[in-house]
Design a protein around this motif. Structure first.
Motif, short mmCIF file in Angstrom:
data_model
loop_
_atom_site.label_atom_id
_atom_site.label_comp_id
_atom_site.label_asym_id
_atom_site.label_seq_id
_atom_site.Cartn_x
_atom_site.Cartn_y
_atom_site.Cartn_z
N PRO A 10 12.92 2.27 -26.07
CA PRO A 10 12.83 3.58 -25.41
C PRO A 10 11.41 4.14 -25.40
O PRO A 10 10.98 4.73 -24.40
N ALA A 11 10.68 3.94 -26.47
CA ALA A 11 9.29 4.41 -26.51
C ALA A 11 8.43 3.64 -25.52
O ALA A 11 7.55 4.21 -24.86
N GLU A 13 9.49 2.25 -22.69
CA GLU A 13 9.86 2.72 -21.35
C GLU A 13 9.25 4.09 -21.07
O GLU A 13 8.77 4.35 -19.97
N GLN A 14 9.27 4.96 -22.06
CA GLN A 14 8.68 6.29 -21.89
C GLN A 14 7.17 6.17 -21.67
O GLN A 14 6.61 6.84 -20.79
N GLN A 17 6.56 4.91 -18.17
CA GLN A 17 6.78 5.96 -17.17
C GLN A 17 5.61 6.95 -17.16
O GLN A 17 5.14 7.36 -16.10
N ARG A 18 5.13 7.32 -18.34
CA ARG A 18 4.00 8.24 -18.41
C ARG A 18 2.75 7.62 -17.79
O ARG A 18 1.98 8.30 -17.11
N SER A 101 -2.85 7.04 -21.48
CA SER A 101 -1.45 6.66 -21.26
C SER A 101 -1.31 5.14 -21.14
O SER A 101 -0.40 4.55 -21.71
N GLU A 105 0.71 2.51 -23.61
CA GLU A 105 1.69 1.57 -23.07
C GLU A 105 1.34 0.14 -23.50
O GLU A 105 2.20 -0.61 -23.97
#
Length: 141
Positions: A10-11, A13-14, A17-18, A101, A105
């Motif tokens: 989840p982190a 993917e977040q 997305q960011r 960002s 990632e």
């Protein structure tokens, strides 16, 4: 995928997305800057054309109007130059945000890859231990 890599997903993917959102904002800001630069070029071109087109005999009132109009164009050029400087500063801020960002990632992707590699090696060791155990049981005594 091991539990730690699954927990991080989840982190990841977040962060992805960011990073994508930041990249879209960067592209939009680059377009805003390009438009502002284009508009400045148009103002300068228009001023040049207008200044060159008034070479004929004009009355004093017409010359004053012409001069006032050129001054207004010059003022618009100064304002547009300031706008470009503001857009450049904004672009740098947006670019820095995207870089941060993207780095986050990449770091999370790297951590997940390390966990997956660790899991793969653990599975390989487990399989090798099973093969070794089977080989021991198959040997004649």
């Amino acid at each position: 995928m091991n539990s730690r890599a699954r927990q991080l997903q989840p982190a990841v993917e977040q962060a992805r997305q960011r990073s994508e959102d930041a990249l879209l904002k960067l592209a939009a800001q680059q377009q805003l800057l390009a438009r502002a630069e284009h508009q400045l070029g148009e103002l300068r071109r228009y001023r040049q054309e207008y200044a060159e087109s008034g070479a004929g005999a004009l009355s004093v009132a017409a010359l004053l109007n012409r001069q006032t109009f050129i001054e207004r164009i010059d003022q618009a050029i100064v304002q547009q130059t300031a706008e470009i400087a503001r857009q450049v500063r904004q672009l740098e801020q947006v670019r820095d945000h995207w870089k941060r960002s993207h780095a986050r990632e990449s770091a999370l992707d790297s951590v997940v890859a390390q966990h997956l590699e660790h899991e793969r090696r653990a599975e390989d060791r487990h399989e090798q231990a099973e093969v070794d155990e089977r080989q021991q049981h198959r040997r004649p005594r």
